[in-house]
Design an enzyme around this catalytic site. Sequence first.
Site, PDB file in Angstrom:
ATOM      1  N   GLY A 161      36.153  85.112  70.647  1.00 37.30           N
ATOM      2  CA  GLY A 161      34.882  84.991  71.362  1.00 37.30           C
ATOM      3  C   GLY A 161      33.863  84.171  70.589  1.00 37.30           C
ATOM      4  CG  ASP A 162      31.930  84.963  67.192  1.00 45.57           C
ATOM      5  OD1 ASP A 162      30.889  84.718  67.817  1.00 45.57           O
ATOM      6  OD2 ASP A 162      32.144  86.056  66.634  1.00 45.57           O
ATOM      7  CB  THR A 163      37.105  81.034  66.409  1.00 45.59           C
ATOM      8  OG1 THR A 163      37.998  81.827  67.205  1.00 45.59           O
ATOM      9  CG2 THR A 163      36.722  81.810  65.163  1.00 45.59           C
TER      10      THR A 163
END
Length: 409
Positions: free
Chosen positions: A180-182
Amino acid sequence: MSSSTPAGPLDGITVLDLTAMLSGPFATMVLGDLGARIIKVESSDGDMVRPSARLPGNDDPKSYGGYFQSINRNKESIVVDLKSAEGKDIIRKLVAQADIVVENFRAGVMDRLDLSYEQLSEIKPDLVYGCIRGFGDARTGRSPYADWPAFDVVAQAMGGIMGITGPSEQEPMKIGAGIGDTVPSLFLATGVLAALHRARSTGESQFVDVGMYDSVLAVCERIVYQHSYFGENPGPEGSSHPLLCPFGLFPTTDGHVAIACPRDHFWAILAEEMGQPDLADDPRFKTNEARVKHREATQEIVGEWTSRQSKKQIMDRLGGRIPLGPVNRAADIFADPHVAARKMLTSVEQPGADGRKVQIVDTPIHVLETPGGIRSRGPLLGEHTDRVLSEIGYDPDEITELHAAGVIA
């Protein structure tokens, strides 16, 4: 590396990095690995992940842990108080000499600091300004959730990936890695490089906005056409695939292997190795479409065979003949000759660890002539403040005064 050797294909590009946590720093890490100069701007408290995953016994307050080291290599750190007038002036002077600005503040923060895209692009008319937010920026489409905070697990949940991950409808599951971040980070790195190409040809600034929710949705593209074409509402699928079979994880005596034989000639090889060559011509299993219809029986046949062997036995028999691989954990990856051959783990200095070096993941982007990769450890907080300020015109007395006033550190 000699001074004449490019650091990577982005050698000569300067990125002003106003990011923290994972999503923003991962994006600038990608650019730094490719040779860009990354100047990371931090508050006096530093990026909040600095203390995370410290080595046991490392109590040096100036040091940092594995979380920070892993995604902040190849960067310089300066400490600037963005709320002070003098601090904002420093940022504006840095912007004038930068190619790209990246930030991942909540919506409106940079505007309130008088450091918005519009204001900074007046200073640098061909500036590329990139941002990651949970639900995007209003400039490209205002979400009803625009002001909501978000972390990896929220993006995974709302973007659809948790809805198709897990053993059953009752047990949706977060993916272990922080995708969800990368994933947004990778989209942003791609976006700012595309925008830089355009800015250099037109001389005009570009605003690049990536939403975490949007990015997870983008990699879940299959659920969209499944719903649009067929009215389906896909749910968790375990380790299998709704359109391909066999395709997933199968038990062994010492773990699991991934086997993917949707192509019929691969299935024939697997059937032969399992001692059941007739399965290649059996109408229930001959084609991928047939095997999908008889998924449970297909998986049971394959699973019964794999469960009687070790991962190594299966790899020795079928490695290179069909698509398959063992389910690796960290220790397996460290021992895998592929990882060594591809130079995917690199040793770096770890401050506060009495000279001990640690290993972190290197870049998977291999460029033959200008390879890039890890050149330096993560920076200590404010380690490069004085040098960077001197480069943009501050003399020693001015730097001393800014230190005394708490504007820099």
